[in-house]
Design a protein around this motif. Structure first.
Motif, PDB file in Angstrom:
ATOM      1  N   ILE A  35      48.256  74.470 103.232  1.00 41.00           N
ATOM      2  CA  ILE A  35      46.966  74.226 102.246  1.00 41.00           C
ATOM      3  C   ILE A  35      47.300  72.587 101.908  1.00 41.00           C
ATOM      4  CG2 ILE A  35      44.994  73.869 100.336  1.00 41.00           C
ATOM      5  CD1 ILE A  35      45.021  77.581 100.236  1.00 41.00           C
ATOM      6  N   PHE A  36      48.265  72.481 100.695  1.00 42.99           N
ATOM      7  CA  PHE A  36      49.218  71.155 100.563  1.00 42.99           C
ATOM      8  C   PHE A  36      49.157  70.279 101.517  1.00 42.99           C
ATOM      9  CE2 PHE A  36      48.771  73.629  95.992  1.00 42.99           C
ATOM     10  CZ  PHE A  36      47.898  72.711  95.718  1.00 42.99           C
ATOM     11  N   GLY A  37      49.617  71.070 102.481  1.00 46.06           N
ATOM     12  CA  GLY A  37      50.486  70.507 103.593  1.00 46.06           C
ATOM     13  C   GLY A  37      49.408  69.782 104.677  1.00 46.06           C
ATOM     14  N   LEU A  38      49.022  70.717 105.046  1.00 46.57           N
ATOM     15  CA  LEU A  38      48.029  70.564 106.700  1.00 46.57           C
ATOM     16  C   LEU A  38      46.520  70.189 106.115  1.00 46.57           C
ATOM     17  CD1 LEU A  38      48.567  74.032 108.564  1.00 46.57           C
ATOM     18  CD2 LEU A  38      49.790  71.428 108.890  1.00 46.57           C
TER      19      LEU A  38
ATOM     20  N   LEU B 162      32.002  77.658 100.132  1.00 49.43           N
ATOM     21  CA  LEU B 162      32.754  76.348  99.450  1.00 49.43           C
ATOM     22  C   LEU B 162      31.980  75.666  99.906  1.00 49.43           C
ATOM     23  CD1 LEU B 162      36.053  76.493  98.518  1.00 49.43           C
ATOM     24  CD2 LEU B 162      34.296  76.560  96.551  1.00 49.43           C
ATOM     25  N   VAL B 163      31.226  75.201 101.415  1.00 50.45           N
ATOM     26  CA  VAL B 163      30.216  74.073 101.030  1.00 50.45           C
ATOM     27  C   VAL B 163      28.519  74.895 101.006  1.00 50.45           C
ATOM     28  CG1 VAL B 163      29.036  73.146 103.395  1.00 50.45           C
ATOM     29  CG2 VAL B 163      31.710  73.938 103.677  1.00 50.45           C
ATOM     30  N   LEU B 164      28.577  75.785 101.133  1.00 53.87           N
ATOM     31  CA  LEU B 164      26.978  76.543 100.859  1.00 53.87           C
ATOM     32  C   LEU B 164      27.015  75.648  99.703  1.00 53.87           C
ATOM     33  CD1 LEU B 164      26.833  79.294 102.817  1.00 53.87           C
ATOM     34  CD2 LEU B 164      25.529  78.157 102.991  1.00 53.87           C
ATOM     35  N   LEU B 165      28.282  76.162  98.226  1.00 56.40           N
ATOM     36  CA  LEU B 165      27.948  75.620  96.915  1.00 56.40           C
ATOM     37  C   LEU B 165      28.380  74.789  96.398  1.00 56.40           C
ATOM     38  CD1 LEU B 165      30.246  78.088  96.043  1.00 56.40           C
ATOM     39  CD2 LEU B 165      27.493  78.447  95.851  1.00 56.40           C
ATOM     40  N   GLY B 166      28.179  73.844  97.630  1.00 58.83           N
ATOM     41  CA  GLY B 166      28.381  72.003  97.561  1.00 58.83           C
ATOM     42  C   GLY B 166      29.544  72.058  96.571  1.00 58.83           C
ATOM     43  N   GLN B 167      30.549  72.684  97.141  1.00 58.50           N
ATOM     44  CA  GLN B 167      32.244  71.945  95.700  1.00 58.50           C
ATOM     45  C   GLN B 167      33.310  71.609  96.958  1.00 58.50           C
ATOM     46  OE1 GLN B 167      31.939  71.819  92.696  1.00 58.50           O
ATOM     47  NE2 GLN B 167      29.862  72.167  92.993  1.00 58.50           N
ATOM     48  N   TYR B 168      32.750  72.374  98.511  1.00 54.19           N
ATOM     49  CA  TYR B 168      34.129  71.895  99.607  1.00 54.19           C
ATOM     50  C   TYR B 168      34.766  70.550  99.123  1.00 54.19           C
ATOM     51  CZ  TYR B 168      36.366  72.001 103.797  1.00 54.19           C
ATOM     52  OH  TYR B 168      37.364  71.877 104.412  1.00 54.19           O
ATOM     53  N   GLN B 169      34.066  69.654  99.655  1.00 51.57           N
ATOM     54  CA  GLN B 169      34.949  68.409  99.219  1.00 51.57           C
ATOM     55  C   GLN B 169      35.426  67.866  97.990  1.00 51.57           C
ATOM     56  OE1 GLN B 169      34.603  66.309 102.056  1.00 51.57           O
ATOM     57  NE2 GLN B 169      33.419  67.260 103.442  1.00 51.57           N
ATOM     58  N   HIS B 170      34.906  69.047  97.644  1.00 49.56           N
ATOM     59  CA  HIS B 170      35.036  68.127  96.024  1.00 49.56           C
ATOM     60  C   HIS B 170      36.810  69.238  95.831  1.00 49.56           C
ATOM     61  CE1 HIS B 170      31.581  66.393  94.456  1.00 49.56           C
ATOM     62  NE2 HIS B 170      30.866  67.149  94.538  1.00 49.56           N
ATOM     63  N   VAL B 171      36.932  69.892  96.150  1.00 57.70           N
ATOM     64  CA  VAL B 171      37.957  71.497  96.701  1.00 57.70           C
ATOM     65  C   VAL B 171      38.697  70.644  96.930  1.00 57.70           C
ATOM     66  CG1 VAL B 171      38.812  73.458  96.611  1.00 57.70           C
ATOM     67  CG2 VAL B 171      36.942  73.118  95.666  1.00 57.70           C
TER      68      VAL B 171
ATOM     69  N   ALA C  32      40.528  67.299  95.214  1.00 53.87           N
ATOM     70  CA  ALA C  32      41.366  67.655  94.706  1.00 53.87           C
ATOM     71  C   ALA C  32      42.757  67.661  95.138  1.00 53.87           C
ATOM     72  CB  ALA C  32      41.006  69.130  94.080  1.00 53.87           C
ATOM     73  N   VAL C  33      42.891  68.976  96.375  1.00 54.71           N
ATOM     74  CA  VAL C  33      44.025  69.343  97.192  1.00 54.71           C
ATOM     75  C   VAL C  33      44.688  67.941  97.236  1.00 54.71           C
ATOM     76  CG1 VAL C  33      45.108  70.227  98.785  1.00 54.71           C
ATOM     77  CG2 VAL C  33      42.934  71.720  97.867  1.00 54.71           C
ATOM     78  N   ALA C  34      43.822  66.902  97.873  1.00 54.83           N
ATOM     79  CA  ALA C  34      44.553  66.256  98.372  1.00 54.83           C
ATOM     80  C   ALA C  34      44.659  65.951  97.370  1.00 54.83           C
ATOM     81  CB  ALA C  34      43.432  65.176  99.200  1.00 54.83           C
ATOM     82  N   THR C  35      44.804  65.182  96.739  1.00 56.55           N
ATOM     83  CA  THR C  35      44.627  63.888  95.338  1.00 56.55           C
ATOM     84  C   THR C  35      45.995  64.741  93.882  1.00 56.55           C
ATOM     85  OG1 THR C  35      43.184  63.967  94.078  1.00 56.55           O
ATOM     86  CG2 THR C  35      42.807  62.889  95.183  1.00 56.55           C
TER      87      THR C  35
ATOM     88  N   ILE D  30      44.257  74.523  88.846  1.00 52.74           N
ATOM     89  CA  ILE D  30      44.659  75.137  88.031  1.00 52.74           C
ATOM     90  C   ILE D  30      43.370  76.506  87.576  1.00 52.74           C
ATOM     91  CG2 ILE D  30      45.535  76.044  85.720  1.00 52.74           C
ATOM     92  CD1 ILE D  30      47.324  73.995  85.602  1.00 52.74           C
ATOM     93  N   VAL D  31      42.246  75.076  87.274  1.00 50.32           N
ATOM     94  CA  VAL D  31      40.844  75.951  87.247  1.00 50.32           C
ATOM     95  C   VAL D  31      40.437  77.229  88.532  1.00 50.32           C
ATOM     96  CG1 VAL D  31      38.696  76.268  86.671  1.00 50.32           C
ATOM     97  CG2 VAL D  31      39.999  74.616  85.439  1.00 50.32           C
ATOM     98  N   PHE D  32      41.043  76.238  89.797  1.00 51.86           N
ATOM     99  CA  PHE D  32      39.722  77.008  90.629  1.00 51.86           C
ATOM    100  C   PHE D  32      41.035  77.887  91.187  1.00 51.86           C
ATOM    101  CE2 PHE D  32      40.431  77.209  95.180  1.00 51.86           C
ATOM    102  CZ  PHE D  32      38.564  76.738  95.713  1.00 51.86           C
TER     103      PHE D  32
END
Length: 288
Positions: free
Chosen positions: A81-84, A176-185, A188-191, A198-200
């Protein structure tokens, strides 16, 4: 050691699938032969574990957890997840047709592999298969909702998404896409936004501990119907990864350009990969 390495690579494959909307890490776990082992491992974090932990019996508590399975699998998922994350996002933006056709072939091949594991029992297969197909097809066709991101929303989204992830065929990323949170998550992974992560992750853990028991109980009591339901979910999920869409529905490509042939080769590669992984997994897990 061979099995530990195997579990790590299973985690890598599951993590790569979990990043992409449309394909489930649960599907990958299923074809690699670690799905039921994963459900049992999650259930090891039970009330007995909590009681021993709270009473100070740490050695007894941690002894009941299959760490030699969970640690390499979890490490593989995290590394993937963090590498790809950035790589897969780049590939989806640059070569979308080829990437989606690769995942299309991956799911089709996985579907055949899973279907071969269950006998045909009439309505015990057909009815749950149709229910699973209809649910996945309809779910993917829903419009994404707009929810302002916040820590409670991240927790709730993770809880729901990981429940979907534990069902082969339903993609946690699609939820996550349907909930509108995919791009935000993904951001968060990329940055490496550790507050969000931690909350996720907390939401993922709570969802997994809750839902794994439900899925395991259902599959234990209704093994044929349960697996048939999963097959329907997997078939319905093909709607999400078909690269040519019109008004939310799959259509045939309207033009034949130079990118189609390489994309079809990627589809063929996607068909071959699960077969190879399945054969390797069976050989690694064969009793010595």
């Amino acid at each position: 050691m061979k099995k530990i390495i195997h579990y790590y690579f299973c985690g890598l494959a599951m993590g790569a699938a979990d990043i992409v909307p449309g394909i489930s890490g649960g599907t990958i776990a299923f074809i690699l032969g670690v799905y039921y082992k994963l459900l049992l491992a999650i259930q090891a974090f039970n009330l007995q574990f909590a009681r021993q932990l709270l009473s100070g019996h740490f050695r007894a508590a941690f002894k009941q957890i299959p760490w030699l399975f969970l640690l390499p699998l979890g490490a593989g998922i995290a590394c993937s997840i963090f590498g790809l994350a950035r790589t897969i996002i780049y590939l989806l933006e640059t070569y979308p047709t080829a990437v989606w056709l690769f995942f299309f072939g991956l799911i089709v091949s996985s579907l055949v592999i899973v279907a071969r594991t269950i006998p045909f029992k009439g309505l015990n297969n057909i009815l749950p298969f149709l229910i699973g197909f209809g649910f996945a097809w309809g779910l993917i066709g829903l419009d994404a909702i707009s929810v302002e991101p916040s820590l409670p929303v991240y927790f709730a989204s993770a809880f729901v998404a990981v429940c979907a992830l534990l069902l082969p065929g339903i993609s946690g990323a699609s939820i996550l896409v349907l909930l509108g949170q995919y791009q935000h998550v993904i951001k968060a992974v990329a940055t490496l936004d550790w507050t969000v992560l931690i909350v996720f992750l907390s939401g993922c853990v709570c969802g997994a501990l809750t839902f794994a028991r439900v899925v395991s109980a259902f599959l234990t009591r209704f093994p044929i119907s349960g697996t048939s339901l999963m097959l329907g979910l997997m078939l319905g999920s093909l709607r999400a990864v078909w690269p040519w869409q019109a008004d939310g529905y799959p259509v045939l490509p309207q033009t034949m350009d130079a990118t189609l042939a390489p994309a079809l080769l990627c589809c063929l590669l996607g068909i071959v990969v699960p077969i190879v992984l399945h054969l390797i997994s069976k050989r690694v897990q064969k009793p010595e």
